[in-house]
Design a protein around this motif. Structure first.
Motif, PDB file in Angstrom:
ATOM      1  N   GLY A  85       4.220  -9.076 -31.054  1.00  0.00           N
ATOM      2  CA  GLY A  85       5.199  -8.451 -30.186  1.00  0.00           C
ATOM      3  C   GLY A  85       6.549  -8.209 -30.815  1.00  0.00           C
ATOM      4  N   SER A  91       2.928 -11.647 -29.220  1.00  0.00           N
ATOM      5  CA  SER A  91       1.577 -11.403 -28.719  1.00  0.00           C
ATOM      6  C   SER A  91       0.727 -12.660 -28.733  1.00  0.00           C
ATOM      7  CB  SER A  91       0.900 -10.312 -29.566  1.00  0.00           C
ATOM      8  OG  SER A  91       1.580  -9.083 -29.411  1.00  0.00           O
ATOM      9  N   THR A 107       5.020   3.205 -29.624  1.00  0.00           N
ATOM     10  CA  THR A 107       6.014   2.866 -28.602  1.00  0.00           C
ATOM     11  C   THR A 107       6.883   4.065 -28.256  1.00  0.00           C
ATOM     12  OG1 THR A 107       6.080   0.604 -29.473  1.00  0.00           O
ATOM     13  CG2 THR A 107       7.857   1.252 -27.999  1.00  0.00           C
ATOM     14  N   GLN A 147       5.332   7.057 -17.680  1.00  0.00           N
ATOM     15  CA  GLN A 147       5.358   5.985 -16.683  1.00  0.00           C
ATOM     16  C   GLN A 147       3.969   5.367 -16.563  1.00  0.00           C
ATOM     17  OE1 GLN A 147       6.987   7.850 -13.175  1.00  0.00           O
ATOM     18  NE2 GLN A 147       9.089   7.646 -13.897  1.00  0.00           N
ATOM     19  N   LYS A 172      -4.058   1.527 -25.817  1.00  0.00           N
ATOM     20  CA  LYS A 172      -4.030   0.817 -27.106  1.00  0.00           C
ATOM     21  C   LYS A 172      -5.449   0.512 -27.568  1.00  0.00           C
ATOM     22  CE  LYS A 172       0.433  -1.598 -27.134  1.00  0.00           C
ATOM     23  NZ  LYS A 172       1.076  -2.944 -27.166  1.00  0.00           N
ATOM     24  N   THR A 189       1.373   2.103 -16.436  1.00  0.00           N
ATOM     25  CA  THR A 189       1.313   0.702 -16.022  1.00  0.00           C
ATOM     26  C   THR A 189       0.927  -0.154 -17.224  1.00  0.00           C
ATOM     27  OG1 THR A 189      -1.029   0.776 -15.449  1.00  0.00           O
ATOM     28  CG2 THR A 189       0.556   1.421 -13.732  1.00  0.00           C
ATOM     29  N   LYS A 190       1.089  -1.447 -17.089  1.00  0.00           N
ATOM     30  CA  LYS A 190       0.710  -2.364 -18.167  1.00  0.00           C
ATOM     31  C   LYS A 190      -0.778  -2.215 -18.484  1.00  0.00           C
ATOM     32  CE  LYS A 190       2.524  -6.460 -18.094  1.00  0.00           C
ATOM     33  NZ  LYS A 190       2.825  -7.888 -17.754  1.00  0.00           N
ATOM     34  N   GLU A 191      -1.587  -2.043 -17.449  1.00  0.00           N
ATOM     35  CA  GLU A 191      -3.036  -1.910 -17.638  1.00  0.00           C
ATOM     36  C   GLU A 191      -3.377  -0.603 -18.360  1.00  0.00           C
ATOM     37  OE1 GLU A 191      -1.563  -2.671 -14.781  1.00  0.00           O
ATOM     38  OE2 GLU A 191      -2.094  -4.813 -14.719  1.00  0.00           O
ATOM     39  N   GLN A 192      -2.685   0.482 -17.983  1.00  0.00           N
ATOM     40  CA  GLN A 192      -2.938   1.774 -18.639  1.00  0.00           C
ATOM     41  C   GLN A 192      -2.523   1.738 -20.109  1.00  0.00           C
ATOM     42  OE1 GLN A 192      -0.625   4.161 -15.933  1.00  0.00           O
ATOM     43  NE2 GLN A 192      -2.445   4.931 -14.843  1.00  0.00           N
ATOM     44  N   THR A 193      -1.379   1.082 -20.391  1.00  0.00           N
ATOM     45  CA  THR A 193      -0.921   0.957 -21.782  1.00  0.00           C
ATOM     46  C   THR A 193      -1.918   0.160 -22.603  1.00  0.00           C
ATOM     47  OG1 THR A 193       1.393   1.052 -21.076  1.00  0.00           O
ATOM     48  CG2 THR A 193       0.955   0.150 -23.263  1.00  0.00           C
ATOM     49  N   ALA A 194      -2.429  -0.945 -22.035  1.00  0.00           N
ATOM     50  CA  ALA A 194      -3.402  -1.789 -22.741  1.00  0.00           C
ATOM     51  C   ALA A 194      -4.683  -1.024 -23.024  1.00  0.00           C
ATOM     52  CB  ALA A 194      -3.694  -3.050 -21.918  1.00  0.00           C
ATOM     53  N   ARG A 232       9.564 -12.557 -27.280  1.00  0.00           N
ATOM     54  CA  ARG A 232       8.543 -11.513 -27.291  1.00  0.00           C
ATOM     55  C   ARG A 232       7.528 -11.780 -28.396  1.00  0.00           C
ATOM     56  NH1 ARG A 232      11.586  -6.334 -28.548  1.00  0.00           N
ATOM     57  NH2 ARG A 232      12.901  -7.830 -29.612  1.00  0.00           N
TER      58      ARG A 232
END
Length: 410
Positions: A263, A49, A158, A165, A175, A167-172, A47
């Motif tokens: 990460g 970045s 985190t 719930q 951030k 998505t990866k795109e929403q989390t990015a 893990r």
């Protein structure tokens, strides 16, 4: 003329490395190196970045893919796991090495020199506070007076989104909005998502949870958070209270919108700024789970300085030459403040010092001197004798009578 400029920059580069290296040794760190070439799988399976497109890849004679070292922490942790069957309770290492990453920007070098420390130890506010102190101390040594250390907590964000719930795109995107402190954009973005109102309120407040520590902690008291998030806040506050004992209050900023930039960071994260330079010159944090990917529990905290950034940030500053010897300070909990004061005073006189809570018998094989701060007694011991001292002057007189006073040259 151009060659003279290059020579001056190289001289400053080497002096900064020398200054940082000597300061690291005063906190008990020993130098270590890792290989310039590492297996590609080491970074692709862990893990992190680090963008795999940024890695500089080569093929060896067997056809195996290697990469030029893009990071020091990962290979060093793996190396320690492989070399140590029975790992000691703590290990302190520092490094000065090149890291290599494709930047895809014109005139941006692929290789950059980093100087950093890795402190393998159990997670505790005391260890984290001392590491932050070292980071500040190192930047002041280089010649900066206006040093700011921004402290956050990697697990804070985190934990807040753990039950969402996204998505990866929403989390990015979330951030990105928080890192940019885009107060206007965060609300509308969150309104599109099915989020508990209490969590939504905290997320909207994240860009505002920045500034003087007490102001931030006061704001946090008015927010409704989960038990795990509260534990993170309590840990951060305890760490700051110890940082304050070091006399660093004016240098510290709390930023709970500081997002995990590597990460493997899991706890305290921080970055250092200096005057007249618009980006961090130092970045670090706690990474307690990284070693578990290699099969061993080896919690740690560390940071790295980018030497090229420090060279650019420095004006015409003269650096100090330093000399060191070894001292370990053991203290009972009630004597922590006195232990911090003694360690700082000795380090300012260029002694190499490690301080730690007293648990059981005080034993430090690598130290020339051992100090014990007990409830009713202060003891100084070396290979020849153990004697009591009343105050710092008497302690210093006892040490310098055998070793002499460290020399300072400007």
């Amino acid at each position: 003329m151009y060659s003279e400029i290059l020579a001056n920059e190289h001289e400053k580069h080497e002096k900064i490395i020398g200054t940082l290296s000597k300061r690291f040794t005063t906190y008990g760190y020993k130098r270590i190196k890792t290989s310039a070439f590492e297996q590609y799988d080491l970074y692709s399976n862990v893990r992190t970045s680090i963008n795999q497109n940024e890695m500089v890849k080569v093929i060896d004679y067997t056809g195996e893919v290697l990469v030029l070292r893009p990071d020091v922490t990962i290979p060093l942790t793996q190396q320690l796991v492989q070399l140590n069957g029975n790992l000691p309770e703590e290990m302190r290492y520092y490094y000065v090495q090149e890291v290599f990453r494709q930047t895809f920007q014109e005139n941006e070098p692929i290789g950059k020199t980093q100087a950093g420390v890795e402190y393998y130890c159990e997670s505790s506010p005391q260890a984290d506070a001392e590491t932050i102190m070292l980071a500040c101390h190192a930047l002041r040594d280089v010649g900066f007076s206006d040093v700011k250390i921004e402290i956050g907590y990697a697990g804070f964000f985190t934990e807040l989104i753990a039950d969402l719930q996204l998505t990866k795109e929403q989390t990015a995107e979330l951030k990105r909005l928080i890192q940019a402190k885009n107060i206007v954009g965060i609300g509308p973005f969150l309104n599109q998502l099915p989020i508990d109102p209490a969590v939504k309120e905290v997320l909207e407040q994240l860009p505002l949870l920045y500034g003087a520590p007490q102001v931030v902690f006061d704001r946090l008291q008015n927010l409704q958070v989960s038990e795990s998030v509260q534990l993170a806040i309590d840990y951060l506050q305890k760490t700051y209270e110890i940082v304050e004992l070091y006399g660093l209050k004016k240098h510290i900023v709390i930023d709970l919108g500081l997002i995990n930039h590597m990460g493997y960071y899991s706890g305290i994260i921080f970055q250092g700024y200096v005057e007249n330079f618009g980006k961090p010159v130092l970045m670090g944090g706690r990474y307690d789970s990284l070693s578990e990917e290699f099969g061993v529990k080896l919690p740690a905290i560390g940071f790295a300085c980018e030497i090229d950034s420090l060279v650019k940030a420095t004006a015409k500053k003269k650096l100090k030459e330093r000399y060191s010897i070894d001292v370990t300070v053991f203290y009972q909990e009630s004597r922590m403040k006195y232990a911090i004061d003694i360690a700082n005073e000795l380090r300012e006189r260029d002694y190499r010092v490690v301080s730690k809570p007293l648990r059981g018998q005080a034993s430090a094989k690598d130290s020339e001197y051992t100090i014990q701060l007990l409830e009713q007694q202060n003891l100084l011991a070396d290979v020849e004798e153990t004697k009591e001292f009343e105050d710092f002057k008497q302690l210093l007189d006892s040490i310098t009578s055998k070793k002499g006073v460290p020399e300072w040259t400007i």
